[in-house]
Design an enzyme around this catalytic site. Structure first.
Site, PDB file in Angstrom:
ATOM      1  N   LYS A  79      21.213  15.873   3.514  1.00  0.00           N
ATOM      2  CA  LYS A  79      22.342  15.602   2.043  1.00  0.00           C
ATOM      3  C   LYS A  79      21.850  16.417   1.064  1.00  0.00           C
ATOM      4  O   LYS A  79      22.011  16.906  -0.111  1.00  0.00           O
ATOM      5  CB  LYS A  79      21.129  15.099   1.492  1.00  0.00           C
TER       6      LYS A  79
ATOM      7  N   GLU B  38      15.696  13.829  -3.680  1.00  0.00           N
ATOM      8  CA  GLU B  38      15.280  12.581  -2.940  1.00  0.00           C
ATOM      9  C   GLU B  38      14.967  11.461  -3.955  1.00  0.00           C
ATOM     10  O   GLU B  38      13.843  11.029  -4.297  1.00  0.00           O
ATOM     11  CB  GLU B  38      13.490  14.121  -3.236  1.00  0.00           C
TER      12      GLU B  38
ATOM     13  N   GLN C 265      15.043   8.667  -3.245  1.00  0.00           N
ATOM     14  CA  GLN C 265      14.676   7.613  -3.039  1.00  0.00           C
ATOM     15  C   GLN C 265      12.596   7.397  -3.136  1.00  0.00           C
ATOM     16  O   GLN C 265      12.982   6.179  -3.775  1.00  0.00           O
ATOM     17  CB  GLN C 265      13.885   7.591  -1.396  1.00  0.00           C
TER      18      GLN C 265
HETATM   19  P1  ADP Z   1      17.914  16.883   4.418  1.00  0.00           P
HETATM   20  O1  ADP Z   1      18.058  16.555   2.670  1.00  0.00           O
HETATM   21  O2  ADP Z   1      19.450  14.953   4.387  1.00  0.00           O
HETATM   22  O3  ADP Z   1      16.979  15.794   4.605  1.00  0.00           O
HETATM   23  P2  ADP Z   1      19.037  18.923   4.937  1.00  0.00           P
HETATM   24  O4  ADP Z   1      19.618  19.365   4.187  1.00  0.00           O
HETATM   25  O5  ADP Z   1      17.063  19.709   3.708  1.00  0.00           O
HETATM   26  O6  ADP Z   1      18.879  17.873   5.745  1.00  0.00           O
HETATM   27  O7  ADP Z   1      18.488  19.744   6.101  1.00  0.00           O
HETATM   28  C1  ADP Z   1      20.160  20.002   7.352  1.00  0.00           C
HETATM   29  C2  ADP Z   1      19.841  20.900   7.887  1.00  0.00           C
HETATM   30  O8  ADP Z   1      18.488  20.618   9.160  1.00  0.00           O
HETATM   31  C3  ADP Z   1      21.245  20.655   9.422  1.00  0.00           C
HETATM   32  O9  ADP Z   1      22.132  21.907   8.933  1.00  0.00           O
HETATM   33  C4  ADP Z   1      20.031  21.788  10.990  1.00  0.00           C
HETATM   34  O10 ADP Z   1      20.061  22.478  10.647  1.00  0.00           O
HETATM   35  C5  ADP Z   1      18.534  21.075  10.147  1.00  0.00           C
HETATM   36  N1  ADP Z   1      18.149  19.881  11.527  1.00  0.00           N
HETATM   37  C6  ADP Z   1      17.012  19.878  12.544  1.00  0.00           C
HETATM   38  N2  ADP Z   1      17.456  19.139  12.698  1.00  0.00           N
HETATM   39  C7  ADP Z   1      18.428  17.696  12.693  1.00  0.00           C
HETATM   40  C8  ADP Z   1      19.166  17.028  13.328  1.00  0.00           C
HETATM   41  N3  ADP Z   1      18.117  16.434  13.869  1.00  0.00           N
HETATM   42  N4  ADP Z   1      20.124  16.745  12.996  1.00  0.00           N
HETATM   43  C9  ADP Z   1      21.173  17.473  12.713  1.00  0.00           C
HETATM   44  N5  ADP Z   1      20.284  18.678  12.061  1.00  0.00           N
HETATM   45  C10 ADP Z   1      18.947  19.062  12.105  1.00  0.00           C
END
Ligand code: ADP
Ligand code: ZN
Length: 215
Positions: free
Chosen positions: A28, A97, A99
């Site tokens: 995200k 963020e 939420q």
């Molecule tokens: P979010 O904002 O949805 O928490 P981020 O943009 O911070 O996600 O992070 C996404 C990145 O996290 C992905 O590109 C990948 O490199 C890493 N990643 C770590 N664990 C996972 C997982 N279980 N599934 C997919 N990506 C993951």
């Protein structure tokens, strides 16, 4: 997978609301930053915010574009701060963020969109129990565009949709607080089948137990 710019973009001169949602680690923030970067390339005046509960992610939210322009997200705790700290003339507002914000964010972003601003929010849609999280359900309802992203389940490799809270490596019970500030817990992305919340008995209950009387 890079998501396309909103289709509405071509047809709509006014403002609108986009929500990027889904489980933790689904990308995200990456997608939000990609949209911010492209807005900067387009020469738009952009303001980014990040709701902050602690300092763990400080420094992650500097977005820069290839032409050297850039911006840093302002950390905020309330929807009111977002309203106060959006300068006149801003064309794009990004909020990460979401939420953790109060429900007041809904009228704030609606008012921004009514005034012609493109608002891009990202936030996880479920808490660690799998329940709708804070203002995200209401934001999904009023948004012009919603993208629900998936991560990879660390248990089975299927698409993950749920946030698994762990305490000392074990699934955390349902009765814990929804938001734990500075706690020792950790999170994993898991699919529905691998998601564990001790204290709930999802699969064992009859469907009728889940349906309130008279509904
Ligand atoms: P979010 O904002 O949805 O928490 P981020 O943009 O911070 O996600 O992070 C996404 C990145 O996290 C992905 O590109 C990948 O490199 C890493 N990643 C770590 N664990 C996972 C997982 N279980 N599934 C997919 N990506 C993951
Ligand atoms: Zn799984």
């Amino acid at each position: 997978m890079a998501l396309n710019a909103p289709l509405l973009h071509r047809h709509q001169q006014g403002g609108w609301i986009e929500v990027i949602t889904g489980v933790m680690f689904s990308g995200k923030s990456e997608e939000l930053m990609r949209r911010v970067r492209r807005s900067l390339i387009a020469g738009r005046r952009v303001q980014a915010f990040k709701s902050h509960l602690d300092d763990r992610y400080r420094g992650r939210y500097e977005v820069s574009s290839h032409d050297g322009s850039g911006l840093a997200a302002i950390p905020v705790s309330t929807s009111r701060e977002i309203a106060e700290r959006t300068p006149p003339g801003i064309q794009v507002v990004a909020i990460d963020e979401a939420q953790f914000l109060d429900l007041g964010i809904v009228p704030v972003v609606n008012a921004m969109a009514d005034r012609g601003i493109r608002v891009i929010l990202s936030g996880t849609d479920m808490d660690f129990r799998g329940e709708p999280f804070g203002p995200i359900p209401a934001l999904l309802a009023v948004a012009e565009q919603v993208d629900k992203l998936h991560a990879i389940c660390v248990r089975c490799g299927e698409l993950a949709t749920r946030n698994q809270r762990l305490i000392d490596g074990e699934p955390a019970p349902a009765e814990g607080p929804t938001i734990q500030v500075g706690g020792s817990e950790s999170y994993e992305a898991r699919c529905r089948g691998c998601h564990q919340v001790p204290g709930t008995q999802r699969a064992q209950t009859s469907l009728l137990d889940e349906a309130p009387p008279g509904s």
